[in-house]
Design a protein around this motif. Structure first.
Motif, mmCIF file in Angstrom:
data_model
loop_
_atom_site.group_PDB
_atom_site.id
_atom_site.type_symbol
_atom_site.label_atom_id
_atom_site.label_comp_id
_atom_site.label_asym_id
_atom_site.label_seq_id
_atom_site.Cartn_x
_atom_site.Cartn_y
_atom_site.Cartn_z
ATOM 1 N N GLU A 75 0.867 -1.180 0.000
ATOM 2 C CA GLU A 75 0.000 0.000 0.000
ATOM 3 C C GLU A 75 0.899 1.224 0.000
ATOM 4 O OE1 GLU A 75 -3.023 0.321 2.973
ATOM 5 O OE2 GLU A 75 -3.600 -1.779 2.730
ATOM 6 N N GLY A 76 0.848 1.976 -1.075
ATOM 7 C CA GLY A 76 1.653 3.189 -1.154
ATOM 8 C C GLY A 76 1.123 4.280 -0.242
ATOM 9 N N GLY A 77 -0.155 4.191 0.068
ATOM 10 C CA GLY A 77 -0.776 5.182 0.940
ATOM 11 C C GLY A 77 -2.283 5.147 0.800
ATOM 12 N N PRO A 78 -2.953 5.988 1.575
ATOM 13 C CA PRO A 78 -4.415 5.960 1.614
ATOM 14 C C PRO A 78 -5.101 6.765 0.515
ATOM 15 C CG PRO A 78 -3.589 7.510 3.239
ATOM 16 C CD PRO A 78 -2.386 6.860 2.609
ATOM 17 N N VAL A 79 -4.334 7.407 -0.366
ATOM 18 C CA VAL A 79 -4.896 8.277 -1.404
ATOM 19 C C VAL A 79 -4.858 7.553 -2.752
ATOM 20 C CG1 VAL A 79 -4.616 10.504 -2.583
ATOM 21 C CG2 VAL A 79 -4.090 10.311 -0.141
#
Length: 191
Positions: A75-79
């Motif tokens: 997961e690179g991030g929540p965006v």
């Protein structure tokens, strides 16, 4: 080495204040894009130590054989959870493949449309991410002023090595007062 200067591509953001919960608790984020602006530009990064539950075969399945262990999607991030980003280490730094954009040293972003039949001869390591970590202009600077992140330069083993324990390893490498955070424990009486 701690950075007190400008935020830049190739820096790691190492989360402070562990145990507070939230998405970025004990994360290490690689900055992959920075748009300059007088008040602080927009910034995009990838979490290097948060693994996704998405099956590898569902995302860039041609990359699987070259992915660094663990062979998982991260997961690179929540965006923008529909965005896919691949990081790779080229087989030759003297003549890196087209579609590879250097972030730092031998780490770069790989064009996800790169011909699959050329992957094995072009890259020695790959890591695949879904989603991004992103900050609007001035937002990351505010978080840095509040002490939410430490900064240091990325190394290849941060991106392509074992993600377990990455937060502690990077803090120890930074040394000094910052390095002491690596001994943080969930038991407050031990901190």
């Amino acid at each position: 080495m701690d950075h007190a200067g400008a935020v830049a591509v190739g820096q790691l953001l190492v989360a402070t204040q562990p145990g507070r919960g939230g998405y970025f608790d004990r994360t290490v984020v690689l900055i992959i894009e920075r748009q300059s602006d007088a008040g602080g530009g927009a910034t995009v990064g990838l979490c290097l130590n948060v693994m996704s539950e998405i099956p590898v075969g569902n995302v860039l399945s041609d990359y699987t054989d070259l992915m660094s262990p663990p062979v998982r999607v991260f997961e690179g991030g929540p965006v923008n959870q529909d965005v896919v980003v691949a990081l790779g280490e080229p087989a030759s730094l003297e003549s890196p493949p087209p579609g590879w954009e250097r972030i730092s040293g031998d780490i770069g972003v790989v064009d996800v449309n790169y011909p699959s039949e050329l992957l094995a001869s072009s890259f020695t390591q790959l890591r695949v991410f879904v989603g991004l970590s992103a900050w609007s202009p001035g937002q990351l600077e505010g978080e840095l002023i509040r002490g939410s992140w430490f900064r240091t330069q990325v190394r290849s083993e941060d991106v392509f090595g074992d993600p377990d324990g990455l937060w502690r390893r990077v803090l120890r490498r930074m040394g000094g007062t910052t390095g002491r955070w690596s001994s943080w424990t969930d038991d407050p009486s031990m901190n």
